[in-house]
Design an enzyme around this catalytic site. Structure first.
Site, mmCIF file in Angstrom:
data_model
loop_
_atom_site.group_PDB
_atom_site.id
_atom_site.type_symbol
_atom_site.label_atom_id
_atom_site.label_comp_id
_atom_site.label_asym_id
_atom_site.label_seq_id
_atom_site.Cartn_x
_atom_site.Cartn_y
_atom_site.Cartn_z
ATOM 1 N N GLY A 1 66.266 -27.267 -23.522
ATOM 2 C CA GLY A 1 67.667 -27.044 -23.910
ATOM 3 C C GLY A 1 67.824 -25.636 -24.471
ATOM 4 N NE ARG B 1 66.746 -31.009 -20.832
ATOM 5 C CZ ARG B 1 66.654 -30.700 -22.127
ATOM 6 N NH1 ARG B 1 65.468 -30.529 -22.688
ATOM 7 N NH2 ARG B 1 67.733 -30.579 -22.878
ATOM 8 C CG ASP C 1 58.630 -31.468 -28.853
ATOM 9 O OD1 ASP C 1 59.652 -31.236 -28.185
ATOM 10 O OD2 ASP C 1 58.373 -32.593 -29.317
ATOM 11 C CB THR D 1 65.223 -26.950 -29.939
ATOM 12 O OG1 THR D 1 66.022 -28.136 -30.079
ATOM 13 C CG2 THR D 1 64.156 -26.976 -31.024
ATOM 14 C CG ASP E 1 67.667 -31.130 -30.790
ATOM 15 O OD1 ASP E 1 68.899 -30.986 -30.751
ATOM 16 O OD2 ASP E 1 66.996 -31.515 -29.820
ATOM 17 C CG ASP F 1 63.357 -31.548 -32.451
ATOM 18 O OD1 ASP F 1 63.120 -30.328 -32.397
ATOM 19 O OD2 ASP F 1 63.484 -32.255 -31.440
ATOM 20 N NE ARG G 1 65.930 -33.394 -26.928
ATOM 21 C CZ ARG G 1 66.043 -33.806 -25.667
ATOM 22 N NH1 ARG G 1 65.995 -35.086 -25.383
ATOM 23 N NH2 ARG G 1 66.188 -32.936 -24.700
HETATM 24 P P1 ADP Z 1 62.018 -28.924 -25.053
HETATM 25 O O1 ADP Z 1 61.113 -27.798 -24.747
HETATM 26 O O2 ADP Z 1 63.353 -28.475 -25.571
HETATM 27 O O3 ADP Z 1 61.361 -29.988 -25.915
HETATM 28 P P2 ADP Z 1 61.667 -30.646 -22.737
HETATM 29 O O4 ADP Z 1 60.977 -31.742 -23.480
HETATM 30 O O5 ADP Z 1 62.664 -31.028 -21.697
HETATM 31 O O6 ADP Z 1 62.427 -29.626 -23.671
HETATM 32 O O7 ADP Z 1 60.527 -29.764 -22.047
HETATM 33 C C1 ADP Z 1 60.859 -28.591 -21.319
HETATM 34 C C2 ADP Z 1 59.945 -28.470 -20.118
HETATM 35 O O8 ADP Z 1 58.603 -28.278 -20.555
HETATM 36 C C3 ADP Z 1 59.878 -29.691 -19.202
HETATM 37 O O9 ADP Z 1 60.974 -29.786 -18.333
HETATM 38 C C4 ADP Z 1 58.587 -29.411 -18.467
HETATM 39 O O10 ADP Z 1 58.790 -28.451 -17.465
HETATM 40 C C5 ADP Z 1 57.711 -28.801 -19.568
HETATM 41 N N1 ADP Z 1 56.842 -29.834 -20.152
HETATM 42 C C6 ADP Z 1 57.192 -30.776 -21.060
HETATM 43 N N2 ADP Z 1 56.129 -31.576 -21.342
HETATM 44 C C7 ADP Z 1 55.098 -31.129 -20.582
HETATM 45 C C8 ADP Z 1 53.738 -31.546 -20.398
HETATM 46 N N3 ADP Z 1 53.223 -32.581 -21.072
HETATM 47 N N4 ADP Z 1 52.980 -30.853 -19.534
HETATM 48 C C9 ADP Z 1 53.481 -29.796 -18.843
HETATM 49 N N5 ADP Z 1 54.758 -29.373 -18.970
HETATM 50 C C10 ADP Z 1 55.563 -30.009 -19.821
HETATM 51 O O1 F6P Z 2 67.481 -30.632 -27.324
HETATM 52 C C1 F6P Z 2 68.721 -29.989 -27.405
HETATM 53 C C2 F6P Z 2 69.831 -30.904 -26.954
HETATM 54 O O2 F6P Z 2 71.053 -30.181 -27.025
HETATM 55 C C3 F6P Z 2 69.934 -32.226 -27.713
HETATM 56 O O3 F6P Z 2 70.560 -32.083 -28.965
HETATM 57 C C4 F6P Z 2 70.708 -33.057 -26.719
HETATM 58 O O4 F6P Z 2 70.437 -34.443 -26.876
HETATM 59 C C5 F6P Z 2 70.184 -32.576 -25.386
HETATM 60 O O5 F6P Z 2 69.635 -31.283 -25.600
HETATM 61 C C6 F6P Z 2 71.217 -32.504 -24.308
HETATM 62 O O6 F6P Z 2 70.555 -32.154 -23.134
HETATM 63 P P1 F6P Z 2 71.306 -31.676 -21.815
HETATM 64 O O7 F6P Z 2 71.749 -30.278 -22.025
HETATM 65 O O8 F6P Z 2 70.246 -31.811 -20.775
HETATM 66 O O9 F6P Z 2 72.475 -32.593 -21.626
#
Ligand code: ADP
Ligand code: F6P
Length: 331
Positions: free
Chosen positions: A11, A72, A103, A126, A128, A130, A172
């Site tokens: 995000g 993502r 994360d 982010t 959030d 978090d 979240r």
């Molecule tokens: P954020 O970084 O905000 O927590 P996501 O959880 O959607 O957002 O993770 C972002 C991207 O990081 C994912 O779409 C994926 O490409 C990569 N990613 C997340 N978890 C893993 C993992 N366990 N191994 C490899 N890539 C990952």
């Molecule tokens: O992680 C950031 C965030 O904006 C959260 O607060 C929310 O739940 C989510 O991303 C929304 O994701 P998307 O932009 O994929 O709808």
């Protein structure tokens, strides 16, 4: 280190652009070659890469979103996707990578370093807030400012109509956006995932306020509030309005979802400074040959810490802010 890359992932959040700006400019100042990877890991897999110059990050410090784009990308979780990502890094001679995201994005970075020896540094981007290891993440302060500004606007119409408004905010599973904004805009009540959701308590607040002549209320609800042990994102405002109406059928009440507005608009001065400090710190880490580090801020000092140690930490709930928001809201 001679050549580095930078990407934004997950995000988007205000302050990411400030971090990109500082990463690029400070790396160039050290004589490094810098590549921007577009659309996060998706762009890394697909080879969406461009050479960054001082000019390419001109005028971006304040802007919301991310000029590099984000995504993502499920493919990054597969060995095949990871091999393609590494092939792109090798093609451009990228030895170190600054990953700006949450994360999940850090997990992707960890894979690149553990399995393929790429040096990686994470910057927490982010809204959030978090991530336990850092006091603040990039974008949190700006998202709270968006909530507060919008609630200030809402107050005009809600108060002259003696109306209650339930405002749903993002975050979240983390209630920080909700409780920091509730405190800053003097909301009459706040519901967050870290505390049990209790519609009867909200009704008590509304009844008590009415008994002292106050008929308009702002109730801020985090998107991740739990009820019946389930997470029910995206419908909290409606759900809370309905729960209240079942108990007070004649109440003048509305719900609204602020949604992606919270990730839009200019970054606050705090997020700009934080992004700049973190970008510079990340490049310093790479220049020193460090890897698997995440950048954070604690007690106003920017630091780096081992990625896995940082991600294993459990977030401490901020009782002080929650208690203040609730106690000062009382009439
Ligand atoms: P954020 O970084 O905000 O927590 P996501 O959880 O959607 O957002 O993770 C972002 C991207 O990081 C994912 O779409 C994926 O490409 C990569 N990613 C997340 N978890 C893993 C993992 N366990 N191994 C490899 N890539 C990952
Ligand atoms: O992680 C950031 C965030 O904006 C959260 O607060 C929310 O739940 C989510 O991303 C929304 O994701 P998307 O932009 O994929 O709808």
């Amino acid at each position: 280190m001679k050549t580095i890359g930078v990407l934004t992932s997950g995000g988007d959040s205000q302050g990411m652009n400030a971090a990109v700006y500082a990463t690029v400019r400070s790396a160039l100042a050290r004589g490094m070659t810098v590549y921007g990877i577009h659309h996060g890991y998706k762009g890394l897999i697909d080879g969406e890469v461009s050479r960054m110059s001082a000019k390419s990050v001109e005028g971006i410090i304040h802007r919301g979103g991310t000029v590099l784009g984000t995504a993502r990308c499920l493919e990054m979780k597969t060995p095949e996707g990871q091999r393609k990502a590494v092939a792109t890094l090798r093609k451009y001679g990228i030895e170190g990578l600054v990953v700006i995201g949450g994360d999940g994005s850090f997990q992707g970075a960890k894979v690149l370093s553990t399995l393929y020896g790429i040096k990686v540094i994470g910057i927490p981007g982010t809204i959030d807030n978090d991530l336990a290891y850092t006091d603040y993440t990039l974008g949190f302060d700006s998202a709270v400012a968006v909530v507060v500004n919008n609630v200030n606007l809402l107050r005009d119409t809600m108060s002259c109509n003696d109306r209650t408004c339930v405002v749903e905010v993002m975050g979240r599973d983390c209630g920080d956006i909700a409780m920091f904004s509730a405190l800053a805009c003097g909301a009459e009540a706040v519901c967050i995932p870290e505390k049990e959701y209790d519609p009867d308590a909200l009704v008590d607040v509304i009844k008590h306020n009415a008994s002292v002549g106050k008929y308009d209320n702002i109730i801020i609800v985090a998107e991740g509030i739990r009820s019946d042990g389930t997470l029910d994102k995206g419908h909290e405002a409606d759900k809370v309005v309905n729960d209240i109406l079942r108990r007070l059928p004649d109440l003048n009440i509305r719900g609204m979802v602020l949604g992606h507005l919270q990730r839009s608009g200019d970054a606050t001065v705090y997020d700009r400074r934080l992004g700049i400090d973190m970008g510079v710190h990340a490049v310093n880490c790479l220049a020193e040959g460090k890897t698997d580090r995440v950048i954070g801020i604690r007690n106003d000092a920017v630091f780096d810490e081992d990625m896995l140690t940082a991600l294993a930490k459990k977030k401490q709930f901020n009782d002080r802010v929650y208690d203040l928001a609730n106690s000062l809201a009382k009439y």
